[in-house]
Scaffold this active site. Structure first.
Site, PDB file in Angstrom:
ATOM      1  N   CYS A 241      15.773 -17.710  80.878  1.00 45.30           N
ATOM      2  CA  CYS A 241      16.931 -16.840  81.088  1.00 45.30           C
ATOM      3  C   CYS A 241      16.949 -16.253  82.487  1.00 45.30           C
ATOM      4  O   CYS A 241      17.925 -15.612  82.876  1.00 45.30           O
ATOM      5  CB  CYS A 241      16.936 -15.729  80.040  1.00 45.30           C
TER       6      CYS A 241
ATOM      7  N   LYS B 195      19.910 -17.385  84.758  1.00 45.78           N
ATOM      8  CA  LYS B 195      21.278 -16.940  84.509  1.00 45.78           C
ATOM      9  C   LYS B 195      21.951 -16.542  85.829  1.00 45.78           C
ATOM     10  O   LYS B 195      21.290 -16.098  86.775  1.00 45.78           O
ATOM     11  CB  LYS B 195      21.287 -15.711  83.592  1.00 45.78           C
TER      12      LYS B 195
ATOM     13  N   THR C 167      33.389  -7.578  75.331  1.00 48.87           N
ATOM     14  CA  THR C 167      32.261  -6.675  75.608  1.00 48.87           C
ATOM     15  C   THR C 167      30.975  -7.422  75.934  1.00 48.87           C
ATOM     16  O   THR C 167      29.884  -6.870  75.788  1.00 48.87           O
ATOM     17  CB  THR C 167      32.007  -5.724  74.412  1.00 48.87           C
TER      18      THR C 167
ATOM     19  N   ASP D   8      26.882 -11.133  72.148  1.00 48.59           N
ATOM     20  CA  ASP D   8      25.964 -12.265  72.072  1.00 48.59           C
ATOM     21  C   ASP D   8      26.593 -13.530  71.512  1.00 48.59           C
ATOM     22  O   ASP D   8      26.129 -14.632  71.798  1.00 48.59           O
ATOM     23  CB  ASP D   8      24.744 -11.878  71.218  1.00 48.59           C
TER      24      ASP D   8
ATOM     25  N   ASP E 157      23.467 -21.504  74.128  1.00 43.34           N
ATOM     26  CA  ASP E 157      22.522 -21.046  75.149  1.00 43.34           C
ATOM     27  C   ASP E 157      21.648 -22.214  75.564  1.00 43.34           C
ATOM     28  O   ASP E 157      21.182 -22.980  74.716  1.00 43.34           O
ATOM     29  CB  ASP E 157      21.648 -19.908  74.615  1.00 43.34           C
TER      30      ASP E 157
ATOM     31  N   ASP F 227      20.936 -15.289  69.358  1.00 41.47           N
ATOM     32  CA  ASP F 227      22.274 -14.700  69.460  1.00 41.47           C
ATOM     33  C   ASP F 227      22.942 -14.577  68.098  1.00 41.47           C
ATOM     34  O   ASP F 227      23.722 -13.647  67.858  1.00 41.47           O
ATOM     35  CB  ASP F 227      23.156 -15.546  70.381  1.00 41.47           C
TER      36      ASP F 227
ATOM     37  N   ASP G 226      20.458  -8.756  71.825  1.00 37.64           N
ATOM     38  CA  ASP G 226      19.103  -9.194  72.170  1.00 37.64           C
ATOM     39  C   ASP G 226      18.924  -9.079  73.686  1.00 37.64           C
ATOM     40  O   ASP G 226      19.863  -9.216  74.455  1.00 37.64           O
ATOM     41  CB  ASP G 226      18.785 -10.599  71.656  1.00 37.64           C
TER      42      ASP G 226
END
Length: 358
Positions: free
Chosen positions: A23, A26, A54, A57, A74, A97, A233
């Site tokens: 991650c 990203k 917003t 996830d 993901d 997620d 998360d």
């Protein structure tokens, strides 16, 4: 090694093919917000309970009064060198997620991008085996997918799940006075940096693997607790970044007690030596203006608060009355490091959402 020469599958180091990992690769949160602000708003049917509004996830689409579809995806480049471990970590992270929305996974699709001229089929196969092992643990099939030939190894999942519409737990429903509980300790990004530098020992690697392959399915039980108002998360934007998303979505601010945040002990040692990922600095540059940082707090604490977590823990915003049940749910599911890290609070007059660290 030329572009047409496969590496020896016994000595392969997957991270050598990637500019970043997990991650931590990203897009930086500030740049991502700018990009998304330019994206046109598409169709929003009334059945779409959660969309892009917003930065939650997963998307939630109501199917009927009893069921809503949870949909997410993901994927990332290798955070570790072992192909099987890479597959396990990526799959665990992708399914997280669904759990963060309170959902139960039902199936997955594999997303595979590999430099075919450089990696032998058995190595690519081991990545897929790792992902399949995690899906078996989660009780779901990998029912298909898509693959392409690219310059860097990429693996992940499209995850699909189900949740009762009344048990959806968004990141935007926190309430002032809520207690914040974090399910896993921070420091995975720092350990990944140590791994790339060749200074992470076998013990540290095992600890990193233990946290990154622990499924967050406790989210299913947490969503059934009435006092749990919001969940997310903690992944690439670090604890500070994902908590700020909760704050913005809920129209609140938050306080974090730095001394109470659970940390991976070996990651603390590396951070105190100055070890950090580039993503940590990018995270702080993006949202540091929204964080009130205590004078005199050591730099290593900020490193860990902004540390990109791969397959990180659930962050729960719950009423004080529900705290014991939340902690019990975490403990029963094997999350021994789960801890109260702070609380949600009303915004100060004239101020937007802020994170106050003490």
């Amino acid at each position: 090694m030329t572009a047409s020469t496969p590496v020896d599958s016994k000595t392969i180091q997957l991270t050598q093919f990637a500019h970043g990992g997990g991650c931590g690769c990203k897009i930086a949160p500030g740049l991502l917000r700018e990009i998304l602000a330019r994206a046109p708003q598409g169709l929003v049917p009334p059945e779409l309970l959660v969309g892009t509004e917003t930065a939650d996830d997963a998307a939630i689409y109501r199917l009927n009064d009893q069921q809503a579809l949870v949909a997410t995806t993901d994927f990332f480049t290798p955070i570790v060198d072992d192909p099987y471990d890479f597959g396990r970590i990526a799959a665990t992270n992708a399914l997280s997620d669904i759990y963060a929305m309170g959902g139960t996974p039902i199936m997955a699709l594999a997303l595979v991008g590999m430099p075919i001229a450089k990696l032998p089929p058995e190595v690519i196969g081991r990545v897929l085996e790792g992902g399949a092992a995690v899906c078996r643990e989660a009780g779901i099939p990998i029912a298909g997918g898509h693959s392409i030939d690219v310059l860097e190894p990429i693996y992940g999942l499209v995850g699909l799940g189900l949740v009762h519409p009344e048990r959806v737990r968004r990141n935007a429903d926190a309430e002032a006075g809520d207690v914040l509980v974090l399910g896993k300790p921070l420091g995975v990004g720092v350990l990944s940096a140590a791994l790339k530098k060749g200074v992470l020992g076998a013990e540290g690697y095992a600890e990193m693997l233990r946290h990154t392959t622990q499924l967050n399915r406790v989210g299913i039980a947490l969503a059934q607790l009435g006092g749990v108002h919001a969940m997310t998360d903690v992944t690439g934007f670090g604890l500070a970044g994902h908590l700020l998303e909760v704050c913005r979505g809920s129209g609140l601010s938050a306080r974090v007690d730095l001394a109470q945040v659970p940390l991976i002990a070996s990651a603390v040692e590396f951070a105190q030596q100055g070890m950090a990922t580039g993503a940590s600095a990018r995270n702080w540059a993006a949202y540091g203006g929204e964080v009130l940082w205590p004078a005199g707090a050591p730099a290593w604490q900020r490193t860990l608060l902004t540390d990109p977590q791969t397959s990180g823990g659930l962050l729960v915003s719950c009423s004080a009355d529900a705290l014991d049940a939340v902690l019990q749910a975490f403990r029963s599911a094997g999350f021994d490091s789960a801890a109260v890290v702070g609380a949600m609070q009303a915004q100060e007059a004239g101020q937007g959402s802020r994170l106050v660290c003490t």
